[in-house]
Scaffold this motif. Structure first.
Motif, PDB file in Angstrom:
ATOM      1  N   GLY A 387       0.813  -1.211   0.000  1.00  0.00           N
ATOM      2  CA  GLY A 387       0.000   0.000   0.000  1.00  0.00           C
ATOM      3  C   GLY A 387       0.843   1.256   0.000  1.00  0.00           C
ATOM      4  O   GLY A 387       0.567   2.208  -0.738  1.00  0.00           O
ATOM      5  N   MET A 388       1.886   1.278   0.813  1.00  0.00           N
ATOM      6  CA  MET A 388       2.749   2.454   0.857  1.00  0.00           C
ATOM      7  C   MET A 388       3.451   2.667  -0.474  1.00  0.00           C
ATOM      8  O   MET A 388       3.564   3.800  -0.961  1.00  0.00           O
ATOM      9  N   GLY A 389       3.926   1.593  -1.082  1.00  0.00           N
ATOM     10  CA  GLY A 389       4.607   1.718  -2.368  1.00  0.00           C
ATOM     11  C   GLY A 389       3.716   2.276  -3.459  1.00  0.00           C
ATOM     12  O   GLY A 389       4.166   3.037  -4.323  1.00  0.00           O
ATOM     13  N   LEU A 390       2.432   1.925  -3.427  1.00  0.00           N
ATOM     14  CA  LEU A 390       1.491   2.418  -4.431  1.00  0.00           C
ATOM     15  C   LEU A 390       1.190   3.907  -4.245  1.00  0.00           C
ATOM     16  O   LEU A 390       0.667   4.550  -5.168  1.00  0.00           O
ATOM     17  N   ILE A 391       1.522   4.455  -3.072  1.00  0.00           N
ATOM     18  CA  ILE A 391       1.261   5.875  -2.815  1.00  0.00           C
ATOM     19  C   ILE A 391       2.514   6.719  -2.975  1.00  0.00           C
ATOM     20  O   ILE A 391       2.505   7.742  -3.669  1.00  0.00           O
ATOM     21  N   VAL A 392       3.616   6.310  -2.346  1.00  0.00           N
ATOM     22  CA  VAL A 392       4.773   7.202  -2.269  1.00  0.00           C
ATOM     23  C   VAL A 392       5.412   7.475  -3.623  1.00  0.00           C
ATOM     24  O   VAL A 392       5.943   8.567  -3.851  1.00  0.00           O
ATOM     25  N   ALA A 393       5.371   6.507  -4.526  1.00  0.00           N
ATOM     26  CA  ALA A 393       6.036   6.721  -5.807  1.00  0.00           C
ATOM     27  C   ALA A 393       5.292   7.688  -6.719  1.00  0.00           C
ATOM     28  O   ALA A 393       5.885   8.624  -7.245  1.00  0.00           O
ATOM     29  N   PRO A 394       3.974   7.530  -6.947  1.00  0.00           N
ATOM     30  CA  PRO A 394       3.298   8.418  -7.900  1.00  0.00           C
ATOM     31  C   PRO A 394       2.694   9.688  -7.318  1.00  0.00           C
ATOM     32  O   PRO A 394       2.216  10.534  -8.067  1.00  0.00           O
ATOM     33  N   ILE A 395       2.708   9.864  -5.994  1.00  0.00           N
ATOM     34  CA  ILE A 395       1.946  10.964  -5.393  1.00  0.00           C
ATOM     35  C   ILE A 395       2.448  12.326  -5.854  1.00  0.00           C
ATOM     36  O   ILE A 395       1.660  13.221  -6.163  1.00  0.00           O
ATOM     37  N   THR A 396       3.765  12.528  -5.922  1.00  0.00           N
ATOM     38  CA  THR A 396       4.286  13.853  -6.260  1.00  0.00           C
ATOM     39  C   THR A 396       3.885  14.265  -7.658  1.00  0.00           C
ATOM     40  O   THR A 396       3.460  15.400  -7.903  1.00  0.00           O
ATOM     41  N   ASP A 397       4.002  13.361  -8.613  1.00  0.00           N
ATOM     42  CA  ASP A 397       3.652  13.688  -9.989  1.00  0.00           C
ATOM     43  C   ASP A 397       2.175  14.024 -10.106  1.00  0.00           C
ATOM     44  O   ASP A 397       1.784  14.948 -10.832  1.00  0.00           O
ATOM     45  N   SER A 398       1.317  13.295  -9.385  1.00  0.00           N
ATOM     46  CA  SER A 398      -0.116  13.573  -9.426  1.00  0.00           C
ATOM     47  C   SER A 398      -0.442  14.944  -8.847  1.00  0.00           C
ATOM     48  O   SER A 398      -1.238  15.698  -9.399  1.00  0.00           O
ATOM     49  N   VAL A 399       0.211  15.284  -7.754  1.00  0.00           N
ATOM     50  CA  VAL A 399      -0.088  16.544  -7.079  1.00  0.00           C
ATOM     51  C   VAL A 399       0.437  17.739  -7.864  1.00  0.00           C
ATOM     52  O   VAL A 399      -0.220  18.779  -7.946  1.00  0.00           O
ATOM     53  N   LEU A 400       1.618  17.600  -8.464  1.00  0.00           N
ATOM     54  CA  LEU A 400       2.238  18.733  -9.146  1.00  0.00           C
ATOM     55  C   LEU A 400       1.807  18.872 -10.604  1.00  0.00           C
ATOM     56  O   LEU A 400       2.211  19.813 -11.277  1.00  0.00           O
ATOM     57  N   SER A 401       0.975  17.953 -11.084  1.00  0.00           N
ATOM     58  CA  SER A 401       0.643  17.940 -12.509  1.00  0.00           C
ATOM     59  C   SER A 401      -0.103  19.180 -12.967  1.00  0.00           C
ATOM     60  O   SER A 401      -0.026  19.551 -14.143  1.00  0.00           O
ATOM     61  N   GLU A 402      -0.846  19.842 -12.074  1.00  0.00           N
ATOM     62  CA  GLU A 402      -1.602  21.028 -12.460  1.00  0.00           C
ATOM     63  C   GLU A 402      -0.966  22.328 -11.969  1.00  0.00           C
ATOM     64  O   GLU A 402      -1.554  23.405 -12.102  1.00  0.00           O
ATOM     65  N   VAL A 403       0.243  22.223 -11.414  1.00  0.00           N
ATOM     66  CA  VAL A 403       0.964  23.411 -10.963  1.00  0.00           C
ATOM     67  C   VAL A 403       1.613  24.080 -12.175  1.00  0.00           C
ATOM     68  O   VAL A 403       2.199  23.400 -13.017  1.00  0.00           O
ATOM     69  N   PRO A 404       1.526  25.420 -12.319  1.00  0.00           N
ATOM     70  CA  PRO A 404       2.197  26.105 -13.432  1.00  0.00           C
ATOM     71  C   PRO A 404       3.685  25.783 -13.457  1.00  0.00           C
ATOM     72  O   PRO A 404       4.335  25.684 -12.404  1.00  0.00           O
ATOM     73  N   ALA A 405       4.228  25.617 -14.649  1.00  0.00           N
ATOM     74  CA  ALA A 405       5.618  25.188 -14.787  1.00  0.00           C
ATOM     75  C   ALA A 405       6.593  26.128 -14.101  1.00  0.00           C
ATOM     76  O   ALA A 405       7.598  25.690 -13.537  1.00  0.00           O
ATOM     77  N   GLU A 406       6.297  27.440 -14.110  1.00  0.00           N
ATOM     78  CA  GLU A 406       7.241  28.382 -13.508  1.00  0.00           C
ATOM     79  C   GLU A 406       7.317  28.245 -11.990  1.00  0.00           C
ATOM     80  O   GLU A 406       8.234  28.763 -11.348  1.00  0.00           O
ATOM     81  N   HIS A 407       6.353  27.560 -11.383  1.00  0.00           N
ATOM     82  CA  HIS A 407       6.353  27.366  -9.932  1.00  0.00           C
ATOM     83  C   HIS A 407       6.665  25.924  -9.544  1.00  0.00           C
ATOM     84  O   HIS A 407       6.481  25.541  -8.381  1.00  0.00           O
TER      85      HIS A 407
END
Length: 515
Positions: A387-407
């Motif tokens: 369960g932890m492995g399924l969360i820790v690896a992809p979480i950052t990409d999912s969260v930052l995907s809608e952040v403007p590139a300059e930030h």
């Protein structure tokens, strides 16, 4: 302006950068191991120093809190003064602090040395990805970051085992102290080789420091964490509740100051506009809660095995291997196969699988009590690891995907800082969730017994509640992560390169696994 080393023949330059890579990977491994190695030695530290349970909480929480608070500032210092310089300064300070930890004569000295160690890690760790970014061309970074991810996984597996071997081995009669002293030869070698082989670099347009913002954030957080950790031992005095109640006021002042600094010079410690992006705000909530769950769980798990069940450090360390292997395997599978196909549902499945593991652990701990053996714990630990492995690896990409590139750099730094703060919060909560259920620690002593088992099951319900909250917050993330690279085209590639460098300097531990 970015600085580079004097020109060298192609073979020499190639050899230099690969040696530099080995140095920074070793530093990352050292930091990761040191963050996980301490838990396994906590019972030995208590026996040797007579530390109270509250002091033991600070031994772990002090490192996480100092690392979290200094992470973004450490990245900016590297941008301004040079990443090689800050990396070597951080490694030197980390090595010296490790020596102070190893020779600590009292719990107070050990806690102080751990604060310094965490602060030095905050100088050292943010430079690693930036050094890799400027040392390797784009077409090689995938392979290099893959190696970095492997080191991350290896550190997670090796930390508890190394701690168990060193503690139980009782080298030179030093008991737990070699878990810190082992950093001395590694650190000294890294400093000497780093001076020769790492190329200096700076950001073309680094943000300014925000020391006032850092001070306000530190005070606001300590006003919560100090009474939360210290309150049980002090009998929950009134000042503790007053401090926790006043903390939001200090943090509100911090927010107002950050807004004013953003208008004044555009370089606040925290880019508050990011929290207007729903996925980033929700993802930060996930990261904070998940960090708290992990901080609480790993501490009480170790104490359950050694104080509740009477296992040796090596026995406890080996019992954790199935968890680490399952976590690493699931992390690789989630990024490469599952997330591209199923998106957000992979993370939600991870939360549910981890929750089922926590509930199974509660069941077996309650059923077998002090008679629990390793193989009976393994199914629960495998579930929690997957369960932890399924969360820790992809979480950052999912969260930052809608952040403007300059930030993206600021967002990455804030996101990983949030995880570290969550871990410190979870360690503070152990005062209520675990140690409060043990009762009188002096009466219970360090002997194996039912009070520690009961406290473990009580704390695991807190872990389960946190995982339910994580599952709910994950619904606020996008179903599928957008491709950020497409959102920020740059005609000459310069803007993309600068964004990548900024992201590297402000990134914490989880990021490499996502590349």
């Amino acid at each position: 302006m970015t600085t580079t080393a004097p020109s060298a023949p192609p073979e020499a330059a190639d050899r230099r950068r690969w040696i530099a890579l080995a140095i920074v990977l070793t530093a990352s491994f050292m930091d990761l191991v040191d963050a996980t190695i301490v838990n396994i030695a906590i019972p030995s530290i208590r026996r040797d120093t007579g530390a109270s349970f509250t002091a033991l909480q600070w031994v772990t929480a002090a490192y996480a809190l100092a690392f979290a608070i200094g992470l973004i500032t450490g990245g900016r210092l590297g941008d301004i003064f040079g990443r090689k310089k800050l990396f070597l300064l951080g490694m030197g300070g980390f090595t010296l602090a490790s020596a102070l930890c190893g020779f600590a004569a009292s719990p107070g000295m050990l806690i102080g040395a751990r604060v310094v160690q965490g602060a030095m890690a905050a100088l050292m760790v943010p430079q690693v990805l930036a050094i890799i970014h400027v040392s390797f061309p784009a077409h090689e970074r995938g392979k290099v970051f893959g190696m970095f991810g492997a080191v991350i996984g290896l550190g997670a597996v090796c930390g508890p085992l190394i701690g168990a071997l060193l503690t139980e081995g009782d080298l030179f009669g030093l008991a737990w102290r070699p878990i810190f002293l082992i950093n001395l030869p590694v650190g000294l070698a890294g400093i000497l080789l780093g001076r020769r082989f790492i190329t200096e670099s700076r950001a073309a347009g680094a943000l300014r420091l925000d020391l006032v913002g850092t001070a306000l954030a530190t005070v606001g957080l300590l006003m919560v964490l100090y009474p939360l950790t210290q309150g049980r031992e002090a009998g929950w005095p009134v000042w503790g509740f007053v401090s926790m109640a006043a903390s939001p006021l200090v943090l509100a002042v911090f927010v107002r100051y950050e807004r004013a600094k953003a208008r004044k010079d555009g370089s606040p410690l925290v880019e508050l506009s990011l929290f207007r992006v729903r996925t980033f705000a929700a993802g930060s909530g996930v990261q904070l809660t998940f960090g708290a769950v992990n901080g609480l769980f790993f501490l009480i798990w170790t104490l359950h095995m050694q104080l509740g069940l009477g296992w040796s450090p090596l026995h406890a360390g080996l019992t954790g291997v199935p968890f680490s292997v399952a976590c690493s395997a699931a992390a690789g599978l989630s990024v490469q196969k599952l997330v591209p196909r199923f998106g957000r549902r992979v993370l939600q499945a991870g939360a549910l699988i981890m929750l089922s593991g926590a509930l199974l652990y509660i069941g077996v701990a309650g059923h077998y009590g002090t008679a629990l053996v390793s193989w009976q714990m393994v199914p629960a630990m495998v579930l929690m690891g997957v369960g932890m492995g399924l969360i820790v690896a992809p979480i950052t990409d999912s969260v930052l995907s809608e952040v403007p590139a300059e930030h993206s750099g600021s967002a990455s730094g804030i996101f990983n800082t949030t995880g570290q703060l969550g871990m410190a919060l979870g360690l503070g909560l152990s005062s209520v969730a675990f140690f409060g259920a043990v009762g009188d620690p002096d009466g219970a002593g360090a002997a194996p017994g039912a009070p520690f088992v009961a406290a473990t099951t009580n704390a695991l319900w807190w872990v389960a509640g946190g995982l339910v909250l994580v599952f709910g917050l994950l619904f606020l993330l996008p179903r599928r992560a957008r491709t950020r690279g497409a959102a920020a085209p740059a005609a000459d590639g310069r803007a993309a390169a600068e964004t990548g460098t900024e992201a590297g300097t402000e990134t914490g531990r989880e990021q490499p696994a996502l590349v």
